[in-house]
Scaffold this motif. Structure first.
Motif, PDB file in Angstrom:
ATOM      1  N   ALA A 178       0.828  -1.200   0.000  1.00 31.22           N
ATOM      2  CA  ALA A 178       0.000   0.000   0.000  1.00 31.22           C
ATOM      3  C   ALA A 178       0.866   1.255   0.000  1.00 31.22           C
ATOM      4  O   ALA A 178       0.565   2.236  -0.693  1.00 31.22           O
ATOM      5  CB  ALA A 178      -0.932  -0.010   1.213  1.00 31.22           C
ATOM      6  N   ASP A 179       1.951   1.233   0.755  1.00 36.63           N
ATOM      7  CA  ASP A 179       2.877   2.378   0.781  1.00 36.63           C
ATOM      8  C   ASP A 179       3.489   2.627  -0.591  1.00 36.63           C
ATOM      9  O   ASP A 179       3.605   3.772  -1.038  1.00 36.63           O
ATOM     10  CB  ASP A 179       4.002   2.130   1.785  1.00 36.63           C
ATOM     11  CG  ASP A 179       3.558   2.322   3.226  1.00 36.63           C
ATOM     12  OD1 ASP A 179       2.466   2.878   3.432  1.00 36.63           O
ATOM     13  OD2 ASP A 179       4.300   1.915   4.130  1.00 36.63           O
ATOM     14  N   LEU A 180       3.906   1.553  -1.243  1.00 41.34           N
ATOM     15  CA  LEU A 180       4.551   1.695  -2.551  1.00 41.34           C
ATOM     16  C   LEU A 180       3.588   2.304  -3.569  1.00 41.34           C
ATOM     17  O   LEU A 180       3.986   3.146  -4.388  1.00 41.34           O
ATOM     18  CB  LEU A 180       5.053   0.334  -3.036  1.00 41.34           C
ATOM     19  CG  LEU A 180       6.269  -0.234  -2.298  1.00 41.34           C
ATOM     20  CD1 LEU A 180       6.502  -1.688  -2.683  1.00 41.34           C
ATOM     21  CD2 LEU A 180       7.509   0.604  -2.597  1.00 41.34           C
ATOM     22  N   VAL A 181       2.342   1.893  -3.537  1.00 34.04           N
ATOM     23  CA  VAL A 181       1.360   2.473  -4.450  1.00 34.04           C
ATOM     24  C   VAL A 181       1.157   3.943  -4.129  1.00 34.04           C
ATOM     25  O   VAL A 181       1.052   4.791  -5.024  1.00 34.04           O
ATOM     26  CB  VAL A 181       0.028   1.704  -4.372  1.00 34.04           C
ATOM     27  CG1 VAL A 181      -1.050   2.409  -5.194  1.00 34.04           C
ATOM     28  CG2 VAL A 181       0.207   0.276  -4.870  1.00 34.04           C
ATOM     29  N   GLY A 182       1.118   4.288  -2.836  1.00 33.54           N
ATOM     30  CA  GLY A 182       0.991   5.688  -2.453  1.00 33.54           C
ATOM     31  C   GLY A 182       2.135   6.532  -2.969  1.00 33.54           C
ATOM     32  O   GLY A 182       1.937   7.658  -3.435  1.00 33.54           O
ATOM     33  N   ARG A 183       3.349   5.974  -2.912  1.00 28.02           N
ATOM     34  CA  ARG A 183       4.499   6.740  -3.422  1.00 28.02           C
ATOM     35  C   ARG A 183       4.453   6.867  -4.939  1.00 28.02           C
ATOM     36  O   ARG A 183       4.844   7.889  -5.493  1.00 28.02           O
ATOM     37  CB  ARG A 183       5.796   6.078  -2.960  1.00 28.02           C
ATOM     38  CG  ARG A 183       6.084   6.317  -1.496  1.00 28.02           C
ATOM     39  CD  ARG A 183       7.530   6.029  -1.152  1.00 28.02           C
ATOM     40  NE  ARG A 183       7.831   4.605  -1.244  1.00 28.02           N
ATOM     41  CZ  ARG A 183       7.555   3.725  -0.286  1.00 28.02           C
ATOM     42  NH1 ARG A 183       6.931   4.109   0.806  1.00 28.02           N
ATOM     43  NH2 ARG A 183       7.883   2.463  -0.418  1.00 28.02           N
ATOM     44  N   GLN A 184       3.977   5.818  -5.634  1.00 21.70           N
ATOM     45  CA  GLN A 184       3.837   5.926  -7.082  1.00 21.70           C
ATOM     46  C   GLN A 184       2.864   7.046  -7.432  1.00 21.70           C
ATOM     47  O   GLN A 184       3.064   7.764  -8.415  1.00 21.70           O
ATOM     48  CB  GLN A 184       3.355   4.608  -7.686  1.00 21.70           C
ATOM     49  CG  GLN A 184       3.124   4.706  -9.189  1.00 21.70           C
ATOM     50  CD  GLN A 184       2.755   3.388  -9.842  1.00 21.70           C
ATOM     51  OE1 GLN A 184       3.030   2.313  -9.302  1.00 21.70           O
ATOM     52  NE2 GLN A 184       2.123   3.442 -11.002  1.00 21.70           N
ATOM     53  N   CYS A 185       1.816   7.186  -6.623  1.00 21.33           N
ATOM     54  CA  CYS A 185       0.827   8.245  -6.865  1.00 21.33           C
ATOM     55  C   CYS A 185       1.277   9.583  -6.313  1.00 21.33           C
ATOM     56  O   CYS A 185       0.554  10.585  -6.426  1.00 21.33           O
ATOM     57  CB  CYS A 185      -0.519   7.851  -6.250  1.00 21.33           C
ATOM     58  SG  CYS A 185      -1.276   6.398  -7.007  1.00 21.33           S
ATOM     59  N   GLY A 186       2.462   9.602  -5.678  1.00 22.64           N
ATOM     60  CA  GLY A 186       3.013  10.861  -5.186  1.00 22.64           C
ATOM     61  C   GLY A 186       2.396  11.361  -3.912  1.00 22.64           C
ATOM     62  O   GLY A 186       2.463  12.563  -3.630  1.00 22.64           O
ATOM     63  N   THR A 187       1.829  10.451  -3.076  1.00 26.35           N
ATOM     64  CA  THR A 187       1.140  10.906  -1.871  1.00 26.35           C
ATOM     65  C   THR A 187       1.684  10.301  -0.592  1.00 26.35           C
ATOM     66  O   THR A 187       1.196  10.629   0.478  1.00 26.35           O
ATOM     67  CB  THR A 187      -0.349  10.569  -1.948  1.00 26.35           C
ATOM     68  OG1 THR A 187      -0.507   9.148  -2.046  1.00 26.35           O
ATOM     69  CG2 THR A 187      -0.986  11.237  -3.144  1.00 26.35           C
ATOM     70  N   ALA A 188       2.681   9.413  -0.668  1.00 25.79           N
ATOM     71  CA  ALA A 188       3.185   8.779   0.554  1.00 25.79           C
ATOM     72  C   ALA A 188       4.679   9.008   0.681  1.00 25.79           C
ATOM     73  O   ALA A 188       5.418   8.955  -0.301  1.00 25.79           O
ATOM     74  CB  ALA A 188       2.883   7.277   0.535  1.00 25.79           C
ATOM     75  N   PRO A 189       5.196   9.247   1.901  1.00 23.95           N
ATOM     76  CA  PRO A 189       6.626   9.423   2.111  1.00 23.95           C
ATOM     77  C   PRO A 189       7.367   8.117   1.974  1.00 23.95           C
ATOM     78  O   PRO A 189       6.761   7.037   2.001  1.00 23.95           O
ATOM     79  CB  PRO A 189       6.707   9.950   3.543  1.00 23.95           C
ATOM     80  CG  PRO A 189       5.503   9.351   4.207  1.00 23.95           C
ATOM     81  CD  PRO A 189       4.434   9.341   3.146  1.00 23.95           C
ATOM     82  N   GLU A 190       8.671   8.176   1.862  1.00 24.05           N
ATOM     83  CA  GLU A 190       9.492   6.974   1.793  1.00 24.05           C
ATOM     84  C   GLU A 190       9.293   6.164   3.055  1.00 24.05           C
ATOM     85  O   GLU A 190       9.236   6.696   4.160  1.00 24.05           O
ATOM     86  CB  GLU A 190      10.974   7.336   1.623  1.00 24.05           C
ATOM     87  CG  GLU A 190      11.897   6.132   1.456  1.00 24.05           C
ATOM     88  CD  GLU A 190      11.609   5.345   0.195  1.00 24.05           C
ATOM     89  OE1 GLU A 190      11.851   4.136   0.178  1.00 24.05           O
ATOM     90  OE2 GLU A 190      11.132   5.957  -0.776  1.00 24.05           O
ATOM     91  N   ASN A 191       9.181   4.840   2.922  1.00 18.48           N
ATOM     92  CA  ASN A 191       8.916   3.984   4.057  1.00 18.48           C
ATOM     93  C   ASN A 191      10.026   4.093   5.074  1.00 18.48           C
ATOM     94  O   ASN A 191      11.212   4.006   4.749  1.00 18.48           O
ATOM     95  CB  ASN A 191       8.790   2.528   3.573  1.00 18.48           C
ATOM     96  CG  ASN A 191       8.120   1.644   4.595  1.00 18.48           C
ATOM     97  OD1 ASN A 191       8.388   1.729   5.777  1.00 18.48           O
ATOM     98  ND2 ASN A 191       7.224   0.806   4.106  1.00 18.48           N
ATOM     99  N   THR A 192       9.634   4.269   6.339  1.00 15.56           N
ATOM    100  CA  THR A 192      10.619   4.383   7.410  1.00 15.56           C
ATOM    101  C   THR A 192      10.867   3.053   8.100  1.00 15.56           C
ATOM    102  O   THR A 192      11.572   2.987   9.117  1.00 15.56           O
ATOM    103  CB  THR A 192      10.131   5.397   8.479  1.00 15.56           C
ATOM    104  OG1 THR A 192       8.865   4.924   8.987  1.00 15.56           O
ATOM    105  CG2 THR A 192       9.952   6.750   7.876  1.00 15.56           C
TER     106      THR A 192
END
Length: 312
Positions: free
Chosen positions: A291-305
């Motif tokens: 889910a995080d990776l998809v959010g980053r592809q869409c430009g809405t999630a920070p890099e996973n910590t």
């Protein structure tokens, strides 16, 4: 009262038929009926109402159906995870989406997930509507559902990931292509527009129809499609004009020299899309990572910590 009683009762409620469940289980209708009767004795209430063409849950039956459905889905998930641990497997992520979702929202995420978790199983299940995606979640058939975000759904948590503005897809040789955008008044004035309608059972169609109603617009249509990509293709072929969400990576003005132009529709509210799950806190680390990776592809999630946070 046993787990088998509850499973069979939920199956009967969904099928609306004792005989249909009996066929699926390769047993007699009487055997299925005994499971339901055992539940009725344990609860002290009637759970099913017999009708000429099958059965439906009573109000009390619907209460048990909802609780049993949610509980069994959680147990199935726990058993699956325990089995993966016992077999030493890396785990799995099961996603349900619409027909065009992976292409437009998840392609980079799938590649990144494969690189980071090479031993994990990633499964996709295509559904035709948000409603069917919610049903798959409630049944425990999937971990994540990518849906159009809408009103509350019992037993389901929704989190928007991105809002998609609407555009009008027209051929480059169409007179409308010369406009910078199309306002509500412009749509109403363009009497020759041939609207390619989205599927009636889709949330995006319902969102668009509600926006038209608020603006007092009514468009005629003689062509319907099952997904956004097909609508865009038909617009390119000159069959009509497609009102679709502006998809990630899509040039809003159309590719230079290309056959299509995508004209902004600023008066239409954007379409929110994102994730739906049963419970975020119960989501596996692998599912959170995807889910995080998809959010980053869409430009809405920070890099996973490293904490497996889900998209906001």
């Amino acid at each position: 009262m046993t787990f088998d009683d509850l499973r069979i009762f939920v199956a009967v409620c969904q099928a609306g038929s004792l005989s249909a469940v009996a066929r699926d289980l390769s047993c007699t209708q009487s055997a299925v009926s005994q499971h339901v009767k055992r539940l009725e004795r344990a609860t002290g209430v009637q759970l099913l109402e017999r009708r000429p063409r099958g059965v439906v849950p009573t109000p009390e039956g619907r209460v048990l159906q909802q609780a049993a459905r949610e509980g069994l889905a959680g147990l199935d998930l726990a058993v699956r995870r325990l089995g993966e641990l016992a077999r030493g497997e890396a785990g799995s992520v099961r996603v349900t989406t619409g027909a065009t979702t992976v292409r437009h929202f998840m392609s980079e995420a799938v590649v990144a997930f494969r690189e980071r978790h090479p031993g994990a199983l990633l499964e996709f299940r295509t559904e035709t509507s948000s409603r069917s995606c919610f049903d798959a979640l409630a049944d425990g058939a999937v971990d994540l559902a990518w849906v159009t975000i809408g009103g509350p759904v019992r037993g389901i948590e929704q989190r928007p990931v991105v809002e998609l503005p609407w555009v009008l897809a027209v051929r480059a040789d169409d007179p409308l292509a010369l406009r910078p955008d199309i306002t509500a008044a412009g749509l109403a004035d363009v009497l020759h527009i041939r609207h390619i309608r989205l599927p009636e059972n889709s949330s995006s169609r319902a969102h668009l129809d509600a926006a038209f109603a608020r603006l007092g617009l009514r468009l005629t249509s003689d062509t319907g499609v099952a997904d956004w990509d097909t609508a865009i293709l038909l617009a390119e072929l000159g069959v009509g004009h497609a009102i679709v969400p502006a998809l990630p990576g899509q040039d809003s003005t159309g590719t230079a020299g290309g056959p299509l132009r995508f004209l902004p529709l600023p008066d239409l509210p954007p379409l929110p899309v994102g994730w739906a799950v049963r419970r975020w806190e119960a989501l596996s680390p692998l599912a959170r990572a995807f889910a995080d990776l998809v959010g980053r592809q869409c430009g809405t999630a920070p890099e996973n910590t490293g904490q497996g946070q889900s998209p906001a």
